[in-house]
Design a protein around this motif. Sequence first.
Motif, short mmCIF file in Angstrom:
data_model
loop_
_atom_site.label_atom_id
_atom_site.label_comp_id
_atom_site.label_asym_id
_atom_site.label_seq_id
_atom_site.Cartn_x
_atom_site.Cartn_y
_atom_site.Cartn_z
N THR A 109 0.83 -1.20 0.00
CA THR A 109 0.00 0.00 0.00
C THR A 109 0.87 1.25 0.00
OG1 THR A 109 -1.81 -1.12 1.14
CG2 THR A 109 -1.79 1.29 1.23
N CYS A 112 2.43 1.81 -3.38
CA CYS A 112 1.49 2.42 -4.32
C CYS A 112 1.38 3.92 -4.08
CB CYS A 112 0.11 1.77 -4.20
SG CYS A 112 0.05 0.04 -4.71
N SER A 149 -9.73 4.80 -9.57
CA SER A 149 -8.59 4.13 -8.95
C SER A 149 -7.27 4.84 -9.22
CB SER A 149 -8.50 2.68 -9.45
OG SER A 149 -8.35 2.65 -10.86
N HIS A 152 -2.56 0.78 -7.47
CA HIS A 152 -3.10 -0.17 -6.51
C HIS A 152 -2.65 -1.59 -6.85
CE1 HIS A 152 -5.85 -0.25 -9.93
NE2 HIS A 152 -6.28 -1.43 -9.53
N GLY A 182 -3.36 3.22 -11.66
CA GLY A 182 -4.82 3.19 -11.69
C GLY A 182 -5.41 3.92 -12.88
#
Length: 237
Positions: A109, A112, A149, A152, A182
Amino acid sequence: MIFLRNKTEVAQWAAHYIMTKLQDHPGFVLALPTGRTVIGLYRELKELHRAGNLQVNHIRATFNLDEYVGLGPTHPGSFRQFMIKHFVVPLSFPEKQFHIPSGIVDDLTKECQAYEEAIRDSGGIDLAILGIGQNGHIGFNEPGTSFKSLTHVVNLTPGTRRANAYAFGDRAKVPTQAITMGLSTIMSSRELLLLATGPRKRDILRKALKGRITEECPASILQLHPQVTVVTDQPID
């Protein structure tokens, strides 16, 4: 839409388009794809560079669309190694200006989020070069991915893993997850260039460009971008 006769002409057209952009815009930021469709493009860029026509020093940074989760940077199936082979080494491109997510960090996470920050710090993407999967994915944004998005982690569909098995020799060896730029991140690019070749891409290209705009066909979001060029060898009218 630019309709050409074959994949070689598509690669040549795209390479010369990128060359012209770099001539006109020093400090360019590119988003780059991987996969069989763009191998020809990178080959043409190498030839332009060898001839002294490609201004590589005008590229401020590149950001790859995706990388597999679980593959280290030296793994032969990683997209980092793909880019080293087809882009970085042939074009003598500085690795410090080449960006790709890491799929082996402890906190995916945070990786990203850091990738998004790096794109923003670069001033944003000027030109994103895209391919399209047979299920309509761009990057590794599979059907059902939110149009909102950012970068991710995604679970890869069986079809996507099958399409990428050529780099591993066996679909079972293809990772099941990837980090991908994304859809919102891609759409934030100032310009998009979509390359699609071969008869297997005809139906999905027609659906993406002429069908309903829906998250079930991620590439359909391209209809909403103000500056997108599609280059293909497949008639879709």
